[in-house]
Design an enzyme around this catalytic site. Structure first.
Site, PDB file in Angstrom:
ATOM      1  N   TYR A  58       0.794  -1.363  -0.084  1.00  0.00           N
ATOM      2  CA  TYR A  58      -0.384  -0.074   0.351  1.00  0.00           C
ATOM      3  C   TYR A  58       1.354   1.202   0.227  1.00  0.00           C
ATOM      4  CZ  TYR A  58      -3.490  -3.233   1.132  1.00  0.00           C
ATOM      5  OH  TYR A  58      -5.297  -3.914   1.830  1.00  0.00           O
TER       6      TYR A  58
ATOM      7  N   LYS B 137       5.953 -13.914   4.041  1.00  0.00           N
ATOM      8  CA  LYS B 137       6.176 -14.937   3.086  1.00  0.00           C
ATOM      9  C   LYS B 137       6.933 -15.040   2.562  1.00  0.00           C
ATOM     10  CE  LYS B 137       3.607 -17.996  -0.014  1.00  0.00           C
ATOM     11  NZ  LYS B 137       3.235 -19.216   0.034  1.00  0.00           N
TER      12      LYS B 137
ATOM     13  N   ASP C  54      -0.168 -18.054   4.681  1.00  0.00           N
ATOM     14  CA  ASP C  54      -0.356 -18.885   3.998  1.00  0.00           C
ATOM     15  C   ASP C  54      -0.658 -19.988   4.694  1.00  0.00           C
ATOM     16  OD1 ASP C  54       1.952 -20.203   3.854  1.00  0.00           O
ATOM     17  OD2 ASP C  54       1.817 -20.225   2.128  1.00  0.00           O
TER      18      ASP C  54
ATOM     19  N   ASP D  33      -4.013  -6.686   7.316  1.00  0.00           N
ATOM     20  CA  ASP D  33      -5.505  -6.132   6.542  1.00  0.00           C
ATOM     21  C   ASP D  33      -6.186  -7.488   6.211  1.00  0.00           C
ATOM     22  OD1 ASP D  33      -7.270  -4.633   5.473  1.00  0.00           O
ATOM     23  OD2 ASP D  33      -6.375  -3.927   3.542  1.00  0.00           O
TER      24      ASP D  33
ATOM     25  N   ASP E  33      -9.580  -9.081   9.278  1.00  0.00           N
ATOM     26  CA  ASP E  33     -10.738  -9.156   9.005  1.00  0.00           C
ATOM     27  C   ASP E  33     -11.137 -11.122   9.142  1.00  0.00           C
ATOM     28  OD1 ASP E  33     -10.695  -6.895   7.891  1.00  0.00           O
ATOM     29  OD2 ASP E  33     -12.106  -7.414   6.054  1.00  0.00           O
TER      30      ASP E  33
END
Ligand code: NAD
Length: 364
Positions: free
Chosen positions: A134, A193, A226, A250, A254
């Protein structure tokens, strides 16, 4: 008595429905505990601001925020904003960068009275908030994306030592503080990752390890994002503080919200060195906007986090007491379960929950 200036930006969609209840909860708590004094500063932002002033984030709004101690940002309908138009910039991302709000702190905990598959969840996602995918440094169109030709888009991800170290510092300090408050060992899990994004997440992990070595009392482990997405649904109660980069944070926050009752209960605070921005995890919820049924709890608890942050930063007992009062009142309203919006299986309205929280603040 300390006096604070708090900016209030209602934003789009359900923003005008859920932001005022957060202000009302603070006003009720202030009246009960006798402070702090607050000057609320309503400021235009979002589509209404665009229609009236030609910008989703008018310069006067940013200038006014510079005079504030903190602010409450409602959600934005960013999917409707045109790409590549500075006057339709995403206020949320712009303000995070403008005020260097580097830590997005997103707690997820089990609420008594909310039936889910899990009990005993009490974790916090600490998300790096200024770069990653971002970032908009040196690229066009914001959000680190540019289009060299009509058929190609390149998304740039920025990872710096400074931001990685800073977010790791925040996470470990938070874990140590939570450990003291809960009388148990703290733990930080760095989610990455690095097997694919070897350089960027390699740098991020190096910084986490370096900071971990200075917090021997806090347990430290790492997980690939993952696998972690799976671990989180298998055993969310095992986690304490999760530190990660912008996009992963982000998404995972959620997911964490979904484990404990949904976005209607998920608060967040964006923290900088000198100012903080309260902002619920959820978006503008266009599917329910204007119907008066959005759950105001996420916004109320975000404001509660801002008040607690002001209390800590300014060593202000009244702000701390008002924040504790609101937290207790929300817990009570949810646990009693007499008033519930549809996202929690009820039939009540935003205003009913808002009123119940204010009454509980007064009665606690
Ligand atoms: P969303 O969070 O707005 O909604 C997802 C689902 O959760 C919807 O079914 C919605 O009704 C429900 N929900 C969200 N908040 C709720 C609440 N308080 N009470 C009850 N139910 C609630 O996500 P989306 O639909 O993917 O995005 C809609 C818009 O919001 C998009 O423009 C997106 O870019 C934007 N967005 C903004 C923010 C922000 O401003 N911080 C965050 C996420 C998404």
């Amino acid at each position: 008595m300390r006096r604070y200036r708090i900016g209030v930006l209602e934003g789009d969609g359900i923003g005008p429905e859920v932001v005022p209840p957060a202000v009302d909860a603070v006003e009720a708590a202030r009246a009960v505990v006798g402070g702090p004094a607050i000057d609320w500063v309503p400021l235009p932002m979002g589509l209404t601001a665009y229609e009236r002033e030609g910008s989703t984030l008018p310069a006067a709004t940013v200038a006014a925020l510079e005079t504030c101690d903190g602010f409450l940002l409602g959600p934005v309908s960013h999917h409707t904003y045109a790409v590549g138009r500075p006057e339709m910039a995403n206020p949320s991302g712009t303000l995070r960068k403008r005020f260097d709000l580097y830590a997005n702190v997103r707690p997820a905990r089990s609420f008594a009275g909310v039936k889910t598959r899990y009990t005993g969840v009490d974790l916090v996602v600490v998300r790096e908030n200024t770069e990653g995918f971002y970032a908009d440094r040196n690229v066009l169109d914001g959000n680190g994306e540019f289009r060299p030709d009509a058929d190609t888009v390149i998304s740039v991800r920025v990872v710096t030592r400074k931001a990685s170290r800073r977010i790791a510092e925040y996470a470990f300090a938070l874990a140590a503080e939570r450990a003291r408050a809960r009388g148990r060992q703290g733990r930080v899990t760095a989610v990455h990752k690095q097997n694919v994004l070897k350089l960027g997440d390699g740098l991020f992990l190096d910084c986490c390890r370096e900071v971990a070595s200075r917090y021997p009392e806090v347990a430290f482990d790492t997980a690939h994002v993952d696998a972690f997405a799976m671990f989180l649904v298998q055993r969310p109660e095992a986690y304490d503080v999760i530190v990660t980069t912008n996009l992963f944070g982000d998404v995972l926050s959620d997911e964490a919200a979904g484990l404990v009752g949904g976005l209607g209960l998920a608060p967040s605070l964006n923290v900088g060195a000198d100012i903080a921005m309260a902002q619920a995890v959820h978006g503008s919820a266009p599917d329910i906007a204007g119907r008066g049924i959005a759950n105001p709890v996420a916004e109320i608890l975000s404001m509660q986090m801002l008040l607690a942050w002001l209390g800590q930063r300014h060593d202000d007992d009244a702000a701390r007491a008002a924040a504790a009062r609101i937290a207790g009142a929300v817990d009570r309203v949810i646990a009693e379960g007499r008033v519930r919006t549809p996202d929690l299986g009820g039939r009540d309205r935003t205003a009913d929950v808002a009123r119940a929280v204010v009454e509980a603040v007064r009665a606690c």
